[in-house]
Design a protein around this motif. Structure first.
Motif: not given
Ligand SMILES: Nc1ncnc2c1ncn2[C@@H]1O[C@H](COP(=O)(O)OP(=O)(O)OP(=O)(O)O)[C@@H](O)[C@H]1O
Ligand SMILES: [Mg+2]
Lengths: 315, 263
Positions: B84, B102, B107, B110-111, B113-115, B162
């Motif tokens: 990601x 979602x 979506x 989301x990357x 959000x994670x990183x 994304x």
């Protein structure tokens, strides 16, 4: 929102149909309640007089219309046996059964959802066989058996409650304690079923492409589950829980007997054996309403979860 | 940039190795084409790079080096940091590759959000920017849509958005245009070219269609039954295929089309 209104309208139509069928069925199967009330020794004249008094001579549809109208105004008819308004007779019993059902339902959802998640995460582990065996066992035990067992262990042996003396809803705390054991008996097989279905739904969702996408973005297993899979697995579970509502109602009829809980189930059984049709009809319609309502709520909840279902609702 | 060294993958439930000794290099800013018939091991190669191999159900060996970091045997937590952020993946079927429940916008971001620890507004702004970068119209509207409300082409653009939102070094594209019709396919190819030109992102472009690869990639590798049979400059491979398998692949393209597409 538009859909919710539509669904509520459908609920109303369904209830009218159900009530009609209930009314029709009892009209057909009933032996003559007047004869039943007066006994076999009664003279034809006194039976005819009672029929007149009960309004049994008027056309079927008129009687149905009146009865239905009564329902909306809180007048559920008069009990043949007790010569009292049906609502006075069953009002508190409705509340007791409602408490029992809600308690069972909360128990089922609160235990089975975490357990289902846990069991899906552990799928393929060493204890899988054990888990399946326990699950099968729980699914197989009938509530009346668990009920007897529980009231013996916790009532007779441990004295946590006194079987046979329901404290009444005025003493809400101790009433809940009493109902809790009955709720456990009802909940156990349904918990096992819900866990099994949640587990298999989650496992099949985990195979889907979007999970691979989620992992390719750097989600760990837990995040994939929480952010994506759980929501996708919820729709069938919500539907299943609505069906569970019907099972709870059926289960409570039996379990109320075992625990001597003065609820609708016991009332239903007594009224049937007394041929007290107004009471039986009222109880049947209330129970049906409860079940249909659960289905409606499930549909509306699912609409909120899954946008694809919203299309169908407006079409 | 990306170096694959002697990659072997064998699934437990198969007799034959899915990938049997593949070595490949992708240079900075390069788009490498990977072609081969169905089942030749293209996807498994890409999955090995992306850290998506089902490790429990296969044996694997070799090395995957992304800027010197070994990924094939790396533990999950290291892999997750790369996924990601340094590497984006786009799959064949945009409809199933997206979470149906979602919103597209969520979506796409989301990357982040994670990183990153960007807040909601920042994420949204970046998602809208990424959606615009893949040339989607009315990005604010698209952001709020669910996958079933968009066409395949639009969804694939959103998937690309994304994948590139964190400006990864490497984009893995596993037959991203196969499920789309020809005009949409051409548009997506143009988009990929533009992204490559503007951001210098390296790409591994997988396809079973030599013609598509020819439009996009300067260099191509040809795979058959888990091994590379030919690798080189796309035009050279096209005009003077060395391996009989490549010759057959090229012969399979209709002649009229071959002439039409010749530069
Ligand atoms: N998860 C898996 N388990 C077992 N075998 C697999 C798995 N994934 C792929 N394979 C096998 O590995 C081989 C290579 O598959 P792969 O998906 O890489 O082919 P491909 O070149 O991408 O083909 P396609 O053009 O159809 O996508 C095939 O024989 C396939 O059956
Ligand atoms: Mg493939």
């Amino acid at each position: 929102m538009k859909y919710a209104a539509k669904r509520l309208l459908m609920l109303l139509v369904t209830m009218v149909i159900v009530s009609f069928l209930a009314f029709l069925a009892f009209d057909l199967i009933s032996g003559d309640p007047a004869t039943a009330m007066l006994g076999t020794q009664a003279t034809p004249e006194s039976v005819a007089a009672l029929r007149e008094e009960l309004g049994l001579n008027r056309p079927f549809l008129v009687r149905y219309g009146e009865w239905l109208l009564g329902f909306f105004t809180g007048n559920l008819g008069t009990s043949y046996n007790y010569k009292q308004p049906v609502w006075d007779l069953i009002g508190t019993k409705v509340m007791v059964t409602l408490c029992l059902s809600v308690l069972s339902f909360l128990l089922i959802t609160m235990v089975s959802i975490p357990l289902g998640l846990w069991s899906a995460r552990r799928a393929g582990g060493r204890l899988d066989g054990v888990r399946t065996a326990v699950n099968q066992l729980c699914m197989a035990v009938p509530p009346f058996f668990t009920g007897i067992l529980l009231s013996w262990v916790f009532g007779v042996m441990l004295h946590w409650f006194v079987p046979g003396s329901f404290p009444g809803l005025e003493h809400f705390g101790s009433a809940l304690k009493y109902l809790f054991f009955a709720a456990v008996a009802i909940a156990i097989p349904r918990i096992a079923m819900t866990v099994r279905m949640l587990r298999s739904t989650i496992m099949s969702e985990m195979q889907k492409d979007y999970v691979r996408t989620a992992i390719s973005r750097g989600n760990d297993r837990g995040e994939v589950l929480r952010r994506h899979v759980l929501k996708n697995a919820l729709v069938p579970v919500v539907t299943f829980l609505a069906q569970t509502m019907a099972e709870i109602v059926a289960g409570s009829i039996v379990v109320e007997q075992v625990f001597a809980i003065p609820g609708l189930g016991r009332m239903l059984v007594t009224s049937i054996s007394n041929r007290d049709y107004p009471t039986v009809q009222a109880i049947v319609v209330i129970l049906a309403f409860w079940v249909v309502l659960a289905g409606t709520v499930a549909d509306i909840v699912n609409q909120c979860i899954d946008p694809r279902l919203r299309l169908g609702g407006d079409a | 940039m990306l170096e694959i060294r002697d990659l072997h993958v064998k699934f437990h439930n198969r007799d034959r190795e899915a990938v049997a000794g593949v070595s490949l290099t992708i240079h900075d800013g390069e788009i490498l084409g990977l072609v081969g018939e169905s089942g030749s091991g293209k996807s498994v190669t890409a999955m090995s790079v992306a850290g998506l191999l089902p490790r429990k159900s296969c044996d694997y060996s070799g090395q995957v080096l992304l800027d010197g970091t070994e990924l094939l045997h790396a533990d999950r937590s290291l892999l997750r940091q790369v996924q990601g952020r340094d590497m984006g993946v786009v799959f064949q079927e945009p409809m199933t590759a997206m979470d149906p429940l979602m919103k597209i916008g969520h979506q796409v971001e989301e990357v982040l959000h994670i990183h990153t620890d960007k807040n909601k507004q920042e994420r949204r702004a970046m998602a809208l920017e990424a959606l615009a970068a893949v040339e989607l119209p009315e990005v604010e509207v698209v952001y709020e849509k669910y996958p079933h409300e968009l066409s395949g082409g639009m969804l694939q653009r959103a998937m690309i958005a994304a994948a590139i939102i964190q400006r990864p070094k490497l984009l893995l594209l596993d037959e991203p245009t196969t499920a789309l019709d020809v005009t949409i396919q051409a548009q997506i190819l143009e988009l990929l070219k533009k992204l490559n030109r503007e951001s210098g992102m390296s790409m591994l472009f997988i396809s079973h269609n030599l013609n598509v690869v020819r439009k996009l990639c300067r260099r191509v590798a040809v795979m058959q039954r888990g091994v590379l049979v030919e690798e080189g400059d796309t035009e050279e491979v096209f005009h003077d295929p060395q391996h009989p398998y490549t010759q057959r692949l090229i012969a399979a393209i209709p002649t009229r089309k071959r002439k039409e597409d010749a530069p």
